[in-house]
Write a protein that holds these residues in place. Sequence first.
Motif, PDB file in Angstrom:
ATOM      1  N   ALA C 124       0.889  -1.156   0.000  1.00 20.95           N
ATOM      2  CA  ALA C 124       0.000   0.000   0.000  1.00 20.95           C
ATOM      3  C   ALA C 124       0.929   1.209   0.000  1.00 20.95           C
ATOM      4  CB  ALA C 124      -0.881  -0.001   1.235  1.00 20.95           C
ATOM      5  N   TYR C 279      -0.881  -1.650  -6.434  1.00 23.30           N
ATOM      6  CA  TYR C 279      -2.070  -1.570  -5.594  1.00 23.30           C
ATOM      7  C   TYR C 279      -3.100  -0.565  -6.120  1.00 23.30           C
ATOM      8  CZ  TYR C 279       0.841   2.225  -3.915  1.00 23.30           C
ATOM      9  OH  TYR C 279       1.660   3.297  -3.845  1.00 23.30           O
ATOM     10  N   GLU C 285      -7.737   2.554  -4.257  1.00 22.62           N
ATOM     11  CA  GLU C 285      -6.777   2.349  -3.175  1.00 22.62           C
ATOM     12  C   GLU C 285      -6.798   3.479  -2.180  1.00 22.62           C
ATOM     13  OE1 GLU C 285      -6.021   2.908  -6.227  1.00 22.62           O
ATOM     14  OE2 GLU C 285      -4.694   4.624  -6.370  1.00 22.62           O
ATOM     15  N   ALA C 292      -5.884  -1.313  -0.331  1.00 21.20           N
ATOM     16  CA  ALA C 292      -4.828  -1.340  -1.346  1.00 21.20           C
ATOM     17  C   ALA C 292      -4.047  -2.646  -1.293  1.00 21.20           C
ATOM     18  CB  ALA C 292      -3.887  -0.153  -1.133  1.00 21.20           C
ATOM     19  N   ALA C 293      -3.730  -3.115  -0.064  1.00 25.12           N
ATOM     20  CA  ALA C 293      -3.029  -4.391   0.059  1.00 25.12           C
ATOM     21  C   ALA C 293      -3.866  -5.521  -0.513  1.00 25.12           C
ATOM     22  CB  ALA C 293      -2.689  -4.659   1.521  1.00 25.12           C
ATOM     23  N   LEU C 296      -3.598  -5.490  -4.280  1.00 25.81           N
ATOM     24  CA  LEU C 296      -2.342  -6.049  -4.773  1.00 25.81           C
ATOM     25  C   LEU C 296      -2.322  -7.556  -4.652  1.00 25.81           C
ATOM     26  CD1 LEU C 296       0.435  -5.758  -5.868  1.00 25.81           C
ATOM     27  CD2 LEU C 296       1.302  -5.510  -3.582  1.00 25.81           C
TER      28      LEU C 296
END
Lengths: 102, 169, 397
Positions: C124, C279, C285, C292-293, C296
Amino acid sequence: MIPLSWYLTLSAALFSIGLFGVLSRKNAVAILLGIELMLNSVNINLVSFWRYGDITQMAGQVFSIIVFAVAAAEVAVGLALVISVYRRRNTVIADEIDMMKW
Amino acid sequence: MTIMQIIFLVVGAVILGSALMVVTTGNLIHAALWLIVTLFGVAVLYALLNASFLAVVQIVIYIGAIAILFIFAVMLTRKEMRDRGPQLNSAWWLSAIIALLTFGGLIWILQSWGDFARLPADFPTGFDAVGLLGNALVSPDAFVLPFEVASVLLLAALVGAVYVAFNRK
Amino acid sequence: MNLWTDPINFIAHWLMALLTSWGLAEWLANFLIQLIGVVVLVSMMMLIDILLVWVERKVVARFQDRLGPNRVGPFGIIQPFADIIKLLIKEDITPDGADRVVYNLAPILSLMSVLLLWAIVPLAPVIFGVDLNVGALYIIATGAIGALSIIMAAWSSNNKYALIGAFRQVAVMVSFEVPMIATMLIPTILASSMSMGVIVHSQNVWYVVIAPLAAIIFMITAIAELGRSPFDMNEAESEIVAGFHIEYTGMKFGLFYAGELMHAFTFGGFWAILFFGGYRLFGLENLGPIVAAGILLAKALLGYWVIMWVKYTMMRIRIDNMLSFSWKFLTPLAFVLLMATALMNAILRGASSGIYIAGMFLTNVVIGWIVIEILRRESKRSRVMIEKPIHRAVARP
């Protein structure tokens, strides 16, 4: 703060150990290992002088990268020669490779 | 004794110890593996000296290519899978004396230099060493000529090594 | 900052206040906090690894038109735990004449080289291990350690089949590192930095649109680096039994296996970071670092699925064809692509965004078309030579 003398002493010691390896080992590949140690000690010297001098002058790091390239080239050709000699003479002991073509 | 000094002493001990193992051990594969430990220690030393690009390049080139080449060469130049006999030649004590004299001589010469115990300047944060290095390597009034000559040298070494080691049947 | 917008720093500050109130020195508290961070990252990765075992077995089953594990728990989700227990209770054999220290060190190094990669992955904008300014090279460096662990494993096993498998695998890995470096340089040029965080940050348009051929070549070389089919010289079961991990049993083999799956997932993640925006997903995000993590990791799972798709569809290539594919085809193509991308980037730098994207995409299409034309003519030429009638020197009845 680490004084410059520590880095220079370390690289001098590494150089001497490499020198001992080159002069006293029987196997040709082991001699090349000693040469690698000497080249690494030279690189340590160059990079520490870059860091302890003017860090905007990139000459130290550029020289060190050129030493990387030269070491890689020399190891490649040296080991190719050792392998080729082994195929002809069936030995890699440096003392036994002492005659030209008979 | 600051933390950096302790880290330097540990890394220095690892480098010198594994270098001694490289030049004295009987088993050649073990010598190549100790060389890898030495090279890794030198990479940590570069990271201590804020030369981060050189630290990573050291691992990629030395450990990733040269050390593997050494291991392959050791495996290809032996008749059986083990080493035999002593690995130091008969005049090893003379080489040890020469190595000690070299070390002593180098330290003695360096001692007489006034700036021997120089302390480093602070490393400014946000200093783009990698960008400056890249500029220096390709800029015409910096070091583009040695860079190009080194690449020609590598090409010559590549062709030469392949030709010398080629197995003509 | 609060727990949602900046979780790592929030927790670190809270822990620092707690530890110093217990009387610890500041540097010791700092060291402990960073150690806890490393342990948390590694544990999270190993948990994802357990999930990957299940995903792999289910997906391979579906590709082969069967069901996969479905007895142990709902949809077979507890199957990886059964696998782990089985590996743990196996007898731990060290072969006769093996080099004990190197033999035990090799699987540890193999798994270590994969876990090291997660230090530079930006999960992130505020969750990452370290934003190394030479991130792209660091990926190659850990690949070098992986290649080294394969040789160590094979040599210490005292087994000729292991050695043959390891020689072939290391030759493939070293050969495919060259086009991988060249294609990894393309996002570096486009983002003007080798750092993974900066590459994700400057992908306002995903790099797969600007350099699609580079994404394809990166995926091919990544599959070769992983040692998965169609480049799996290390476990060519029909040729050399099990390659470099013949002599490994029990949990040591489990370390190799888990390392290989996690390596595939990691390279799916890097494919996402370098070419698919990391991300970033059209502004989603900004909701928070956990979102965001999650984005990804979802993209990494998609990349992992593509790698598995290739593995279970294509056959293994012969070793000399594999090496000539790398040296005679991928390396020149990757370097030509690098030069063309750098040139077009310099020419089109000031142009508007639409013209820039169209120009770079067309460059890739033109290069791909030229390559396919060359390949077509080459294969037609070699086909004509084979099908030409041979004049016989034998008298015909």
